[in-house]
Design a protein around this motif. Sequence first.
Motif, PDB file in Angstrom:
ATOM      1  N   GLN A  29       0.826  -1.218   0.000  1.00 21.52           N
ATOM      2  CA  GLN A  29       0.000   0.000   0.000  1.00 21.52           C
ATOM      3  C   GLN A  29       0.858   1.266   0.000  1.00 21.52           C
ATOM      4  O   GLN A  29       0.447   2.280   0.550  1.00 21.52           O
ATOM      5  CB  GLN A  29      -0.917  -0.009   1.228  1.00 21.52           C
ATOM      6  CG  GLN A  29      -1.784  -1.231   1.379  1.00 21.52           C
ATOM      7  CD  GLN A  29      -3.071  -1.110   0.583  1.00 21.52           C
ATOM      8  OE1 GLN A  29      -3.588  -0.025   0.419  1.00 21.52           O
ATOM      9  NE2 GLN A  29      -3.582  -2.223   0.097  1.00 21.52           N
ATOM     10  N   ALA A  30       2.030   1.223  -0.603  1.00 14.96           N
ATOM     11  CA  ALA A  30       2.928   2.379  -0.596  1.00 14.96           C
ATOM     12  C   ALA A  30       2.312   3.552  -1.355  1.00 14.96           C
ATOM     13  O   ALA A  30       1.697   3.373  -2.404  1.00 14.96           O
ATOM     14  CB  ALA A  30       4.262   2.003  -1.224  1.00 14.96           C
ATOM     15  N   THR A  31       2.465   4.739  -0.793  1.00 17.50           N
ATOM     16  CA  THR A  31       2.028   5.952  -1.487  1.00 17.50           C
ATOM     17  C   THR A  31       3.182   6.549  -2.279  1.00 17.50           C
ATOM     18  O   THR A  31       2.978   7.471  -3.059  1.00 17.50           O
ATOM     19  CB  THR A  31       1.489   6.989  -0.477  1.00 17.50           C
ATOM     20  OG1 THR A  31       2.481   7.244   0.508  1.00 17.50           O
ATOM     21  CG2 THR A  31       0.215   6.503   0.178  1.00 17.50           C
ATOM     22  N   GLN A  50       4.588   4.907   3.122  1.00 12.22           N
ATOM     23  CA  GLN A  50       3.141   5.086   3.192  1.00 12.22           C
ATOM     24  C   GLN A  50       2.878   6.303   4.057  1.00 12.22           C
ATOM     25  O   GLN A  50       3.159   6.293   5.262  1.00 12.22           O
ATOM     26  CB  GLN A  50       2.464   3.854   3.779  1.00 12.22           C
ATOM     27  CG  GLN A  50       0.966   3.923   3.742  1.00 12.22           C
ATOM     28  CD  GLN A  50       0.328   2.631   4.239  1.00 12.22           C
ATOM     29  OE1 GLN A  50       0.988   1.792   4.845  1.00 12.22           O
ATOM     30  NE2 GLN A  50      -0.946   2.477   3.989  1.00 12.22           N
ATOM     31  N   LYS A  52       0.265   9.265   5.504  1.00 14.56           N
ATOM     32  CA  LYS A  52      -1.139   9.528   5.808  1.00 14.56           C
ATOM     33  C   LYS A  52      -1.202  10.742   6.725  1.00 14.56           C
ATOM     34  O   LYS A  52      -0.575  10.757   7.788  1.00 14.56           O
ATOM     35  CB  LYS A  52      -1.790   8.320   6.490  1.00 14.56           C
ATOM     36  CG  LYS A  52      -3.272   8.496   6.714  1.00 14.56           C
ATOM     37  CD  LYS A  52      -3.905   7.255   7.296  1.00 14.56           C
ATOM     38  CE  LYS A  52      -5.389   7.507   7.483  1.00 14.56           C
ATOM     39  NZ  LYS A  52      -6.040   6.362   8.118  1.00 14.56           N
TER      40      LYS A  52
END
Length: 144
Positions: A29-31, A50, A52
Amino acid sequence: MALSRLENLYRHVILDHSSHPRNFGELEQATGMIELNNPTCGDVIQLHLQLKDDRIEDVKFSGHGCSISTASGSMMTEQIKGKTIEEAKQMIEEFLLLVQGKLETDESHLGDAEVLGGVSKFPARIKCATLSWKALEQLLLNNE
């Protein structure tokens, strides 16, 4: 003799992080992700982040490199997880000064990464120690 014991402790910490790197692998789920290499010695790092709400929620690294490079990536990921982007940027600046011999370890907030301040005595190893930190710096700049 006390200095010798301290140096042995530092070596042990580096070998532990190199042999058993923390946060090694990839994030599904890496951004953000970046790959950097050190053409001088062949070290390669892929940094997965990641983010947030302006905070580093998770981080992992993969690749291959020497013990200093691997240990530095391991130490860095431990220290930045949960930090804000601004805190991480301050840590990058602090670490870069440390490995250049421009910051005393008692002024540092880098945890285990403080032991890498000794690479300032070995200029050829500075790039190994800073590879993961430079990757983080570029990745954070790309996410602005």
